[in-house]
Design a protein around this motif. Structure first.
Motif, PDB file in Angstrom:
ATOM      1  N   ARG A   1       0.711  -1.338  -0.209  1.00  0.00           N
ATOM      2  CA  ARG A   1       0.384  -0.545  -0.106  1.00  0.00           C
ATOM      3  C   ARG A   1       0.711   0.973   0.089  1.00  0.00           C
ATOM      4  NH1 ARG A   1      -3.580  -1.225   5.161  1.00  0.00           N
ATOM      5  NH2 ARG A   1      -2.100   0.134   5.542  1.00  0.00           N
ATOM      6  N   PRO A   2       0.543   2.017  -1.160  1.00  0.00           N
ATOM      7  CA  PRO A   2       1.205   3.957  -0.522  1.00  0.00           C
ATOM      8  C   PRO A   2       0.859   4.467   0.587  1.00  0.00           C
ATOM      9  CG  PRO A   2      -0.909   3.967  -2.101  1.00  0.00           C
ATOM     10  CD  PRO A   2      -0.968   2.055  -1.664  1.00  0.00           C
ATOM     11  N   LEU A   3       2.713   4.542   1.007  1.00  0.00           N
ATOM     12  CA  LEU A   3       2.543   5.221   2.177  1.00  0.00           C
ATOM     13  C   LEU A   3       2.388   6.948   2.233  1.00  0.00           C
ATOM     14  CD1 LEU A   3       3.873   4.710   5.403  1.00  0.00           C
ATOM     15  CD2 LEU A   3       6.013   5.537   4.135  1.00  0.00           C
ATOM     16  N   PRO A   4       1.149   7.208   3.189  1.00  0.00           N
ATOM     17  CA  PRO A   4       0.732   8.371   2.270  1.00  0.00           C
ATOM     18  C   PRO A   4       1.646   9.861   2.990  1.00  0.00           C
ATOM     19  CG  PRO A   4      -0.258   7.855   4.356  1.00  0.00           C
ATOM     20  CD  PRO A   4       0.681   6.688   4.140  1.00  0.00           C
ATOM     21  N   VAL A   5       2.211  10.807   2.584  1.00  0.00           N
ATOM     22  CA  VAL A   5       3.648  11.358   2.288  1.00  0.00           C
ATOM     23  C   VAL A   5       2.442  12.993   2.457  1.00  0.00           C
ATOM     24  CG1 VAL A   5       5.468  12.960   2.157  1.00  0.00           C
ATOM     25  CG2 VAL A   5       5.416  10.759   2.092  1.00  0.00           C
ATOM     26  N   TYR A   6       1.768  14.052   3.820  1.00  0.00           N
ATOM     27  CA  TYR A   6       1.239  14.957   2.963  1.00  0.00           C
ATOM     28  C   TYR A   6       1.904  16.206   2.525  1.00  0.00           C
ATOM     29  CZ  TYR A   6      -1.719  12.294   5.954  1.00  0.00           C
ATOM     30  OH  TYR A   6      -2.622  10.888   6.698  1.00  0.00           O
ATOM     31  N   GLY A   7       0.972  16.663   1.421  1.00  0.00           N
ATOM     32  CA  GLY A   7       2.051  17.789   0.765  1.00  0.00           C
ATOM     33  C   GLY A   7       2.983  17.499   0.566  1.00  0.00           C
ATOM     34  N   ASN A   8       4.322  18.226  -0.275  1.00  0.00           N
ATOM     35  CA  ASN A   8       5.526  17.917  -0.428  1.00  0.00           C
ATOM     36  C   ASN A   8       6.386  17.174  -0.103  1.00  0.00           C
ATOM     37  OD1 ASN A   8       6.682  19.904   0.638  1.00  0.00           O
ATOM     38  ND2 ASN A   8       6.652  20.818  -1.451  1.00  0.00           N
ATOM     39  N   GLY A   9       6.143  16.696   1.189  1.00  0.00           N
ATOM     40  CA  GLY A   9       7.097  16.027   2.372  1.00  0.00           C
ATOM     41  C   GLY A   9       8.267  16.909   2.879  1.00  0.00           C
ATOM     42  N   ASN A  10       7.917  17.966   2.597  1.00  0.00           N
ATOM     43  CA  ASN A  10       9.512  19.127   2.477  1.00  0.00           C
ATOM     44  C   ASN A  10       9.083  19.468   4.221  1.00  0.00           C
ATOM     45  OD1 ASN A  10      11.175  18.388   0.518  1.00  0.00           O
ATOM     46  ND2 ASN A  10       9.250  19.802  -0.547  1.00  0.00           N
ATOM     47  N   TYR A  11       8.595  19.157   5.162  1.00  0.00           N
ATOM     48  CA  TYR A  11       8.686  19.775   6.009  1.00  0.00           C
ATOM     49  C   TYR A  11       9.404  19.424   7.020  1.00  0.00           C
ATOM     50  CZ  TYR A  11       4.831  15.900   6.550  1.00  0.00           C
ATOM     51  OH  TYR A  11       3.955  15.158   6.830  1.00  0.00           O
TER      52      TYR A  11
ATOM     53  N   LYS B   1      13.778  15.799   7.081  1.00  0.00           N
ATOM     54  CA  LYS B   1      12.757  16.390   6.168  1.00  0.00           C
ATOM     55  C   LYS B   1      11.852  14.906   6.132  1.00  0.00           C
ATOM     56  CE  LYS B   1      14.665  20.243   3.166  1.00  0.00           C
ATOM     57  NZ  LYS B   1      14.516  20.023   1.482  1.00  0.00           N
ATOM     58  N   HIS B   2      10.233  15.596   6.343  1.00  0.00           N
ATOM     59  CA  HIS B   2       9.104  13.963   6.119  1.00  0.00           C
ATOM     60  C   HIS B   2       9.899  13.395   5.111  1.00  0.00           C
ATOM     61  CE1 HIS B   2       5.815  11.823   6.334  1.00  0.00           C
ATOM     62  NE2 HIS B   2       6.173  11.262   7.154  1.00  0.00           N
ATOM     63  N   ILE B   3      10.435  14.210   3.831  1.00  0.00           N
ATOM     64  CA  ILE B   3      10.037  12.950   2.961  1.00  0.00           C
ATOM     65  C   ILE B   3      12.034  11.952   2.944  1.00  0.00           C
ATOM     66  CG2 ILE B   3      11.219  14.741   1.307  1.00  0.00           C
ATOM     67  CD1 ILE B   3       8.693  12.091   0.673  1.00  0.00           C
ATOM     68  N   ASP B   4      12.699  12.599   3.849  1.00  0.00           N
ATOM     69  CA  ASP B   4      14.361  11.823   3.549  1.00  0.00           C
ATOM     70  C   ASP B   4      13.639  11.271   4.795  1.00  0.00           C
ATOM     71  OD1 ASP B   4      15.134  13.790   1.822  1.00  0.00           O
ATOM     72  OD2 ASP B   4      16.219  15.443   3.273  1.00  0.00           O
ATOM     73  N   LEU B   5      13.562  11.083   5.717  1.00  0.00           N
ATOM     74  CA  LEU B   5      13.193  10.321   6.775  1.00  0.00           C
ATOM     75  C   LEU B   5      12.561   8.794   5.768  1.00  0.00           C
ATOM     76  CD1 LEU B   5      14.022   8.817   9.409  1.00  0.00           C
ATOM     77  CD2 LEU B   5      11.514  10.315  10.305  1.00  0.00           C
ATOM     78  N   VAL B   6      11.481   9.365   4.815  1.00  0.00           N
ATOM     79  CA  VAL B   6      10.398   8.360   4.440  1.00  0.00           C
ATOM     80  C   VAL B   6      11.278   7.543   3.593  1.00  0.00           C
ATOM     81  CG1 VAL B   6       8.652   7.773   2.974  1.00  0.00           C
ATOM     82  CG2 VAL B   6       8.404   9.505   4.953  1.00  0.00           C
ATOM     83  N   THR B   7      12.484   8.373   2.818  1.00  0.00           N
ATOM     84  CA  THR B   7      13.289   7.314   1.750  1.00  0.00           C
ATOM     85  C   THR B   7      13.791   6.717   2.295  1.00  0.00           C
ATOM     86  OG1 THR B   7      13.022  10.146   0.649  1.00  0.00           O
ATOM     87  CG2 THR B   7      14.432   7.954   0.002  1.00  0.00           C
TER      88      THR B   7
END
Length: 63
Positions: free
Chosen positions: A5-15, A51-57
């Motif tokens: 299932r896709p992992l939700p990342v809200y907005g662009n994940g740069n917060y 950044k949220h997107i970096d941690l998720v990655t």
């Protein structure tokens, strides 16, 4: 675990968030409770800003 299932990342994940282990947070609260002064303002941080997107990655794409 991969449930495909896709992992939700809200907005662009740069917060940015400051990540802190739960036990470290609990110890800081206990220290402030027992040694702080009435009306004093305290900030608890771990100096681990991501950044949220970096941690998720890191955790889900590269991990």
């Amino acid at each position: 675990m991969n449930n495909k299932r896709p992992l939700p990342v809200y907005g662009n994940g740069n917060y940015t968030r400051d990540w802190l282990y739960v036990i470290d947070h609990a110890k800081a609260i206990d220290l402030i409770f027992h040694q702080g002064s009435l009306g004093e303002t305290c900030k608890i941080g771990g100096f681990k800003e991501w950044k949220h997107i970096d941690l998720v990655t890191l955790l889900f794409v590269n991990g």
